[in-house]
Design a protein around this motif. Sequence first.
Motif, mmCIF file in Angstrom:
data_model
loop_
_atom_site.group_PDB
_atom_site.id
_atom_site.type_symbol
_atom_site.label_atom_id
_atom_site.label_comp_id
_atom_site.label_asym_id
_atom_site.label_seq_id
_atom_site.Cartn_x
_atom_site.Cartn_y
_atom_site.Cartn_z
ATOM 1 N N ARG A 10 -6.886 -4.590 -9.307
ATOM 2 C CA ARG A 10 -7.875 -3.878 -8.717
ATOM 3 C C ARG A 10 -8.943 -4.970 -8.121
ATOM 4 O O ARG A 10 -9.493 -4.433 -7.136
ATOM 5 N N GLU A 42 -4.312 -4.016 -14.764
ATOM 6 C CA GLU A 42 -5.055 -2.979 -13.711
ATOM 7 C C GLU A 42 -6.260 -3.484 -13.301
ATOM 8 O O GLU A 42 -6.650 -3.324 -12.076
ATOM 9 N N ALA A 73 -3.606 -5.062 0.726
ATOM 10 C CA ALA A 73 -2.732 -3.721 1.037
ATOM 11 C C ALA A 73 -1.567 -4.103 1.948
ATOM 12 O O ALA A 73 -0.472 -3.394 1.792
ATOM 13 N N ALA A 100 1.176 1.530 -3.655
ATOM 14 C CA ALA A 100 -0.274 1.213 -4.408
ATOM 15 C C ALA A 100 -1.282 1.743 -3.403
ATOM 16 O O ALA A 100 -1.863 0.580 -2.972
ATOM 17 N N PRO A 101 -1.371 2.959 -2.890
ATOM 18 C CA PRO A 101 -2.507 2.903 -1.727
ATOM 19 C C PRO A 101 -3.859 2.899 -2.267
ATOM 20 O O PRO A 101 -4.921 2.655 -1.424
ATOM 21 N N GLU A 102 -4.062 2.633 -3.427
ATOM 22 C CA GLU A 102 -5.515 2.491 -3.902
ATOM 23 C C GLU A 102 -5.977 1.074 -3.919
ATOM 24 O O GLU A 102 -7.122 0.683 -4.178
ATOM 25 N N LEU A 103 -5.063 0.042 -3.584
ATOM 26 C CA LEU A 103 -5.545 -1.198 -3.396
ATOM 27 C C LEU A 103 -6.285 -1.433 -2.355
ATOM 28 O O LEU A 103 -6.422 -0.885 -1.499
ATOM 29 N N ASP A 104 -7.252 -2.749 -2.525
ATOM 30 C CA ASP A 104 -7.959 -3.019 -1.724
ATOM 31 C C ASP A 104 -7.386 -3.236 -0.354
ATOM 32 O O ASP A 104 -6.377 -3.969 -0.199
ATOM 33 N N ALA A 157 0.980 -1.294 0.074
ATOM 34 C CA ALA A 157 0.119 0.037 -0.004
ATOM 35 C C ALA A 157 0.898 1.320 -0.142
ATOM 36 O O ALA A 157 0.313 2.290 -0.446
#
Length: 76
Positions: free
Chosen positions: A68, A64, A34, A26-30, A23
Amino acid sequence: AVAAAFAGIGAAEGRVDLDAPIARYAPELDPAIADRTLRQLLTHTAGFSDEAARDGSHDDEALERRVRSWGRERLL
Protein backbone atom coordinates in the motif's frame (compact mmCIF):
# COMPACT_ATOMS: atom_id res chain seq x y z
CA ALA A 1 7.95 -18.86 -6.53
CA VAL A 2 4.68 -20.10 -5.06
CA ALA A 3 2.83 -16.92 -6.11
CA ALA A 4 4.20 -17.30 -9.63
CA ALA A 5 3.00 -20.91 -9.75
CA PHE A 6 -0.50 -19.94 -8.62
CA ALA A 7 -0.58 -17.07 -11.12
CA GLY A 8 0.45 -19.47 -13.87
CA ILE A 9 -2.25 -21.94 -12.90
CA GLY A 10 -4.83 -19.14 -12.75
CA ALA A 11 -3.75 -17.91 -16.19
CA ALA A 12 -3.88 -21.42 -17.66
CA GLU A 13 -7.40 -21.87 -16.30
CA GLY A 14 -8.49 -18.47 -17.62
CA ARG A 15 -9.07 -16.98 -14.17
CA VAL A 16 -6.14 -14.56 -14.28
CA ASP A 17 -5.03 -12.35 -17.15
CA LEU A 18 -1.28 -11.84 -16.82
CA ASP A 19 -1.44 -8.80 -19.09
CA ALA A 20 -4.33 -7.01 -17.37
CA PRO A 21 -3.57 -4.09 -15.04
CA ILE A 22 -3.18 -5.33 -11.48
CA ALA A 23 -5.87 -2.84 -10.47
CA ARG A 24 -8.35 -5.38 -11.85
CA TYR A 25 -7.43 -7.66 -8.95
CA ALA A 26 -6.45 -5.02 -6.37
CA PRO A 27 -8.45 -1.84 -7.11
CA GLU A 28 -7.31 -0.12 -3.92
CA LEU A 29 -3.70 0.17 -5.12
CA ASP A 30 -2.17 3.60 -5.65
CA PRO A 31 -3.04 4.75 -9.19
CA ALA A 32 0.67 5.32 -9.81
CA ILE A 33 1.24 1.56 -9.86
CA ALA A 34 -2.22 0.25 -10.72
CA ASP A 35 -1.44 -0.02 -14.43
CA ARG A 36 1.37 -2.54 -13.94
CA THR A 37 0.57 -6.09 -15.01
CA LEU A 38 0.98 -9.34 -13.16
CA ARG A 39 3.36 -10.44 -15.91
CA GLN A 40 5.55 -7.37 -15.22
CA LEU A 41 5.53 -8.11 -11.49
CA LEU A 42 6.42 -11.77 -12.00
CA THR A 43 9.23 -10.99 -14.44
CA HIS A 44 10.59 -8.11 -12.34
CA THR A 45 10.00 -5.61 -15.14
CA ALA A 46 7.35 -3.46 -13.40
CA GLY A 47 9.88 -0.75 -12.57
CA PHE A 48 10.10 -1.17 -8.81
CA SER A 49 13.38 -0.77 -7.01
CA ASP A 50 14.78 -3.95 -5.53
CA GLU A 51 14.74 -4.49 -1.79
CA ALA A 52 16.41 -7.28 0.12
CA ALA A 53 13.93 -9.94 1.21
CA ARG A 54 15.40 -9.83 4.70
CA ASP A 55 14.29 -6.22 5.32
CA GLY A 56 11.38 -5.76 7.69
CA SER A 57 8.62 -8.03 8.87
CA HIS A 58 7.17 -10.72 6.65
CA ASP A 59 3.70 -11.26 8.10
CA ASP A 60 0.55 -10.50 6.11
CA GLU A 61 0.01 -7.09 7.72
CA ALA A 62 3.58 -6.01 7.01
CA LEU A 63 3.27 -7.10 3.39
CA GLU A 64 0.00 -5.21 3.03
CA ARG A 65 1.54 -2.04 4.53
CA ARG A 66 4.51 -2.29 2.19
CA VAL A 67 2.43 -2.77 -0.97
CA ARG A 68 0.00 0.00 0.00
CA SER A 69 2.95 2.35 0.56
CA TRP A 70 4.22 1.91 -3.00
CA GLY A 71 3.62 4.88 -5.24
CA ARG A 72 5.42 7.02 -7.73
CA GLU A 73 8.45 7.44 -5.48
CA ARG A 74 9.02 3.64 -5.52
CA LEU A 75 9.32 3.45 -9.27
CA LEU A 76 12.65 3.55 -11.05
